[in-house]
Design a protein around this motif. Structure first.
Motif, mmCIF file in Angstrom:
data_model
loop_
_atom_site.group_PDB
_atom_site.id
_atom_site.type_symbol
_atom_site.label_atom_id
_atom_site.label_comp_id
_atom_site.label_asym_id
_atom_site.label_seq_id
_atom_site.Cartn_x
_atom_site.Cartn_y
_atom_site.Cartn_z
ATOM 1 N N GLY A 225 -44.260 -112.025 104.561
ATOM 2 C CA GLY A 225 -43.168 -112.145 105.519
ATOM 3 C C GLY A 225 -41.818 -111.929 104.907
ATOM 4 N N PRO A 264 -36.118 -112.169 104.725
ATOM 5 C CA PRO A 264 -37.384 -112.364 105.921
ATOM 6 C C PRO A 264 -37.598 -111.024 106.476
ATOM 7 C CG PRO A 264 -35.934 -114.242 106.150
ATOM 8 C CD PRO A 264 -35.403 -113.447 105.132
ATOM 9 N N LEU A 265 -38.866 -110.526 106.981
ATOM 10 C CA LEU A 265 -38.885 -109.347 107.650
ATOM 11 C C LEU A 265 -37.909 -109.129 108.772
ATOM 12 C CD1 LEU A 265 -42.693 -108.732 107.234
ATOM 13 C CD2 LEU A 265 -41.077 -107.458 106.165
ATOM 14 N N GLU A 266 -37.737 -110.193 109.251
ATOM 15 C CA GLU A 266 -36.808 -110.190 110.442
ATOM 16 C C GLU A 266 -35.387 -109.553 110.480
ATOM 17 O OE1 GLU A 266 -38.448 -112.706 109.708
ATOM 18 O OE2 GLU A 266 -40.009 -113.159 111.298
ATOM 19 N N GLN A 267 -35.041 -109.402 108.821
ATOM 20 C CA GLN A 267 -33.671 -109.241 108.468
ATOM 21 C C GLN A 267 -33.919 -107.554 108.211
ATOM 22 O OE1 GLN A 267 -31.125 -111.431 106.069
ATOM 23 N NE2 GLN A 267 -32.082 -113.346 106.668
ATOM 24 N N LEU A 268 -35.043 -106.958 108.468
ATOM 25 C CA LEU A 268 -34.955 -105.394 108.124
ATOM 26 C C LEU A 268 -34.161 -104.758 109.067
ATOM 27 C CD1 LEU A 268 -39.009 -104.618 108.173
ATOM 28 C CD2 LEU A 268 -37.255 -104.265 106.290
ATOM 29 N N GLU A 269 -33.439 -105.293 110.105
ATOM 30 C CA GLU A 269 -32.375 -104.812 110.895
ATOM 31 C C GLU A 269 -30.986 -104.387 110.046
ATOM 32 O OE1 GLU A 269 -29.935 -105.790 114.956
ATOM 33 O OE2 GLU A 269 -30.820 -107.743 113.863
ATOM 34 N N ARG A 272 -30.285 -100.774 109.656
ATOM 35 C CA ARG A 272 -30.135 -100.145 111.099
ATOM 36 C C ARG A 272 -29.445 -98.853 111.053
ATOM 37 N NH1 ARG A 272 -27.355 -104.718 111.493
ATOM 38 N NH2 ARG A 272 -25.132 -104.756 111.825
ATOM 39 N N SER A 297 -44.529 -103.985 110.007
ATOM 40 C CA SER A 297 -43.649 -104.817 110.975
ATOM 41 C C SER A 297 -43.224 -103.707 111.873
ATOM 42 C CB SER A 297 -42.674 -105.327 109.959
ATOM 43 O OG SER A 297 -41.393 -105.732 110.837
ATOM 44 N N LEU A 299 -40.246 -103.790 112.965
ATOM 45 C CA LEU A 299 -39.041 -103.564 112.828
ATOM 46 C C LEU A 299 -38.623 -102.274 111.858
ATOM 47 C CD1 LEU A 299 -37.311 -107.224 112.203
ATOM 48 C CD2 LEU A 299 -37.276 -105.170 114.257
ATOM 49 N N TRP A 300 -39.849 -102.160 110.959
ATOM 50 C CA TRP A 300 -40.023 -101.276 109.983
ATOM 51 C C TRP A 300 -39.749 -99.730 110.525
ATOM 52 C CZ3 TRP A 300 -38.987 -100.275 104.978
ATOM 53 C CH2 TRP A 300 -39.478 -99.103 104.337
ATOM 54 N N ARG A 302 -38.337 -98.806 113.039
ATOM 55 C CA ARG A 302 -37.047 -98.716 113.720
ATOM 56 C C ARG A 302 -35.941 -98.020 112.934
ATOM 57 N NH1 ARG A 302 -37.048 -104.218 117.418
ATOM 58 N NH2 ARG A 302 -39.042 -103.909 118.331
#
Length: 340
Positions: A225, A264-269, A272, A297, A299-300, A302
């Motif tokens: 994660g 966290p993977l959620e912060q791959l944003e 951007r 993920s 998000l990756w 994107r």
């Protein structure tokens, strides 16, 4: 998740995580037996040892000046990266740490280099009796693993030269110190000049690609994660910065002492606006399980760099000027040429 206790090629992030996990720094064996072996072997102290003809020279180390043999014949490498720093300048050790449990993490040339050598412990755990048995006339390592207490104990066996850089990114100082200790300044200088020339050529020939893209270096995060950003305070992060790249605008502006920061993977944003991603591969060119979990993920995919096919893996682990040249070569052939 079972913690990984051995180094892998996800260099900066993985090395720091392993170092934190392995808190025990010392010797595996009792001192009484080791001292007995020392007496039987007739090994001399750091002040008395020399080369085959007894001639010594003084080198400056992390723990002060040390008298070392002019022509060391039995070098023992007691830190994780030291054998490869010796290999780069043509110095052959008689003993190293035991890499057998994770030998596939190294290149074929590195595997051949340590094949059949005596072993003196594992990462962060030096076996004093094994060092004595190797009958060294010189012991070399780095201060990230060899603390002052260990240095003093090793110095009772043979002259011990231990080096450190200013931070995690400073592999140059350590590599140059190791080369100096074994009296291999000439090949070190040659490698350094080749590296600097290649670095300057890439800066010139690919100035537009380096400046006009938004770059990021991504590695595993140490547990499920998470992912890591490699920063200029780390080994390859510093090398990329030296090429005058433009980094992603939304990557947090940090200078972690470890050379990386996990998110966290959620912060791959935060990637951007990134148009080029560089990440570590394994020596055989495959992706590690940790990197594959990041790739999975949503998000990756994107990230602009990933969506446009501009995500590049590099398998070289940098420990010295020779491997640094290889890293730059992979960067050029894999990324810079594709961006041209």
């Amino acid at each position: 998740m079972t913690p990984l206790l051995l180094p892998t090629l996800d260099t900066d992030a993985e090395f720091a995580r392993i170092t934190a996990a392995l808190t025990r720094r010392g010797f595996l064996s009792g001192s009484a037996a080791a001292l007995s072996m020392l007496a039987l072997a007739g090994c001399s102290s750091g002040e008395d040892s020399g080369g085959p003809d007894g001639e010594t020279r003084t080198v400056q180390t992390h723990y002060g000046p040390v008298g070392v043999p002019v022509d060391p014949q039995r070098i023992v490498a007691v830190s994780y990266n030291t054998p490869w720093q010796l290999q780069a300048v043509g110095a052959q050790p008689v003993a190293t740490l035991d890499y057998s449990a994770y030998i596939d993490q190294f290149t074929p040339a590195q595997q051949t280099f340590v094949n059949g050598l005596s072993t003196v412990g594992v990462f962060l755990q030096v076996n004093r009796e094994a060092v004595v048995a190797a009958a060294p006339d010189l012991i070399v390592g780095d201060a990230y693993e060899i603390d002052e207490d260990m240095f003093r104990e090793l110095s009772k066996i043979a002259p011990t030269a231990v080096y450190s850089g200013t931070n995690r990114s400073d592999w140059r100082t350590v590599a140059e110190g190791v080369a100096d200790a074994v009296n291999k300044g000439s090949p070190l200088t040659s490698n350094r000049e080749k590296y600097q020339a290649m670095q300057e050529r890439l800066r010139t020939d690919y100035a537009d690609q380096l400046r006009d893209n938004r770059w990021a270096q991504v590695a595993i995060g140490g547990s499920e994660g998470l992912f890591s950003i490699l920063y200029p305070t780390g080994v390859t992060g510093a090398m990329l910065t030296d090429l005058d790249v433009t980094r992603g605008e939304f990557i947090p502006d940090l200078r972690p002492s470890t050379g990386f920061e996990a998110f966290p993977l959620e912060q791959l944003e935060m990637l951007r606006d990134v148009t080029v991603v560089v990440y570590p591969k394994q020596p055989d060119g495959t992706d590690s399980a940790g990197m594959k979990s990041i790739f999975a993920s949503p998000l990756w995919s994107r990230i602009p760099a990933v969506a446009s096919g501009q995500s590049f893996g590099i398998s070289t682990q940098v420990t010295d000027y020779g491997t640094a040249i290889n890293w730059l070569s992979e960067l050029e052939s894999g990324a810079l040429e594709a961006l041209s």
